[in-house]
Design an enzyme around this catalytic site. Structure first.
Site, PDB file in Angstrom:
ATOM      1  N   TYR A 168      -5.171  -0.203   0.414  1.00 20.93           N
ATOM      2  CA  TYR A 168      -5.609  -1.499   0.331  1.00 20.93           C
ATOM      3  C   TYR A 168      -6.876  -2.076  -0.058  1.00 20.93           C
ATOM      4  CZ  TYR A 168      -1.650  -0.505   3.542  1.00 20.93           C
ATOM      5  OH  TYR A 168      -0.362  -0.234   3.635  1.00 20.93           O
ATOM      6  N   TYR A 175       4.116  -0.844  12.075  1.00 24.50           N
ATOM      7  CA  TYR A 175       4.294  -0.627  10.773  1.00 24.50           C
ATOM      8  C   TYR A 175       4.534   0.010  10.415  1.00 24.50           C
ATOM      9  CZ  TYR A 175       2.230   1.084   6.421  1.00 24.50           C
ATOM     10  OH  TYR A 175       2.010   2.098   5.660  1.00 24.50           O
ATOM     11  N   ASP A 208      11.335   5.855  14.629  1.00 23.87           N
ATOM     12  CA  ASP A 208       9.930   5.922  13.160  1.00 23.87           C
ATOM     13  C   ASP A 208       8.957   6.642  13.891  1.00 23.87           C
ATOM     14  OD1 ASP A 208       8.288   6.547  11.963  1.00 23.87           O
ATOM     15  OD2 ASP A 208       7.919   3.878  10.634  1.00 23.87           O
ATOM     16  N   LYS A 223       4.077  12.748   8.164  1.00 23.71           N
ATOM     17  CA  LYS A 223       2.366  12.697   8.227  1.00 23.71           C
ATOM     18  C   LYS A 223       2.214  14.538   8.653  1.00 23.71           C
ATOM     19  CE  LYS A 223       0.385   7.967   8.730  1.00 23.71           C
ATOM     20  NZ  LYS A 223       1.143   6.475   8.619  1.00 23.71           N
TER      21      LYS A 223
END
Ligand SMILES: *Cc1c(COP(=O)(O)O)cnc(C)c1O
Length: 424
Positions: free
Chosen positions: A18, A146, A247, A276
């Site tokens: 970003y 997200y 998720d 992750k």
């Protein structure tokens, strides 16, 4: 290259997450990392309060994780997974099965979290297609979520944070319901389910799956939700014949106080994504786990195969370090540590609730969040935080920490004191 060259080249040529080339936020170089400390190019050692975005649960440069990679490296770094298999993939599979609900037992190894979400979405579509319901190919989710940055996950990310308007030409329009208000079961009111029920009532014939980050919405706003809410979502999915995708890319491996967030709810989703912290933060790796029913229906269909197969699927180095990370989690007694971190974060952060700049303080497991009333100014705040000796990566109105589980109480206090100073 010296430090100046490194930063100058970086600024000219490298995208960051970003980021903008013409209006950049500061970037700092790291030369080493050890335990909970990052060592910067200018010699400063700072406490890592981010676990490199949920990943580095054991801290950095861990001898056990290093050794696992070294050992595997001397055998093979990688082989294709098409038609071949290997012990690291099998060993990791066994460990995953050991923490998953019984019926979730068909494992797809993916190369990143976003890809694992793509895979879950494709499995859901292929499942209904195989049952002759090819119109059941849309998704429903909760605002504030997200799920990754590739196109499939982006379509179920929060429409505002995810900037859906910019990608309208390629993003399908899916169904969003308001995020739950209740953060604990004390506040949960069943009327919170009305919106989802009404979306399901109207559109269940075209909804393949409902996707949610159980217990904690991560990058979409760092908000906790009542376990009861997740349970009611499962019930509605069952009632309307809609698959449920959980998720757990951020929440997996103990972060919210249970090995998986769904353990706090007691439900079994149809599909579950992990990533992750899976490799202890060493490599990009993820997994999508399907129920045997979904896997079998897809397998018996006209195509006969699930249509996805990344080049680096099942990478042996990633599988080996993931196995070592699993074993280490048990060895360090992760649960005790996460509870200890939660207690310490609460002690340092909850008193900030009454500060004038603070809108909300939330702590659960090894996650501490301050929501401010105004957006933070990254350009000044980040260098200031580093100057105080801690690495945090605030975004929007959020100043938050999710440190490695090996962090000690003094180091946690240091983080919370710096956060307190930042808002005072
Ligand atoms: C980070 C994250 C993803 C995306 O994973 P990547 O490895 O960055 O592609 C998806 N879902 C959740 C909940 C995440 O936190």
């Amino acid at each position: 290259m010296d430090k100046q060259d490194t930063l100058a080249f970086d600024k000219q040529h490298l995208w960051h997450p970003y980021s903008s080339f013409t209006n950049p936020t500061p970037v700092f170089d790291v030369v080493r990392a050890e335990g909970v400390y990052l060592e910067l190019g200018d010699g400063r050692k700072v406490i890592d309060g981010m676990s490199s975005w949920w990943c580095a649960i054991h801290g950095y440069n861990h001898p056990v994780l290093n050794e696992a990679i070294h050992q595997q490296l001397d055998k093979m770094a990688h082989v294709m997974f098409g038609g071949l298999t290997h012990q690291p993939a099998v060993e990791l599979g066994k460990r995953l099965i050991s923490i998953l609900p019984q019926n979730l037992n068909r494992i797809f190894y993916a190369d990143s979290g976003s890809v694992s979400v793509e895979v879950a979405m494709k499995m859901a579509i292929q499942y209904w297609y195989s049952k002759g319901l090819s119109n059941k190919n849309r998704f429903a989710t909760v605002r504030g979520g997200y799920h990754g940055d590739t196109t499939g996950p982006m379509s179920v990310c929060d429409p505002v944070n995810g900037m859906h308007h910019m990608f309208r030409s390629i993003l399908p329009e899916y169904y969003f319901v308001d995020r739950p208000v209740a953060a604990t079961d004390d506040y949960f009111d069943i009327s919170e389910m009305n919106q989802l029920r009404s979306v399901f009532e109207k559109h269940h014939a075209e909804i393949a799956a409902f996707i949610i980050e159980p217990i904690l919405q991560g990058a979409g706003g760092m908000r906790f939700m009542a376990p009861q809410y997740v349970l009611e979502c499962r019930k509605l999915c069952d009632e309307f014949d809609i698959l449920m995708i959980c998720d757990e890319i951020a929440t997996g491996f103990g972060r919210t106080g249970s090995m998986l967030a769904i353990d706090q709810v007691g439900i079994v989703p149809d599909l579950l994504c992990l990533g992750k912290a899976l490799t202890g933060g060493y490599m990009s790796f993820a997994a999508t786990i399907a129920s045997s029913e979904i896997a079998n229906i897809i397998s018996e269909s006209e195509a006969g195969t699930f249509m996805h197969g990344p080049t680096f699927m099942g990478n042996p180095l990633a599988c080996s370090v993931a196995c070592a990370s699993f074993d280490l989690l048990h060895a360090i007694d992760w649960r005790t540590n996460v509870i200890r971190i939660e207690t310490q974060l609460k002690k340092g952060l909850l008193p900030l609730k009454n500060e004038s700049k603070v809108a909300d303080v939330r702590v659960k497991g090894a996650v501490g969040v301050l929501e401010l009333k105004e957006n933070v100014d990254m350009k000044t705040l980040q260098p200031w935080l580093l100057g105080q000796g801690v690495w945090l990566r605030p975004f929007g109105k959020l100043l938050y920490t999710m440190p490695p589980y090996i962090i000690n109480n003094d180091e946690i206090d240091k983080i919370t004191k710096v956060i307190a100073q930042a808002v005072q």
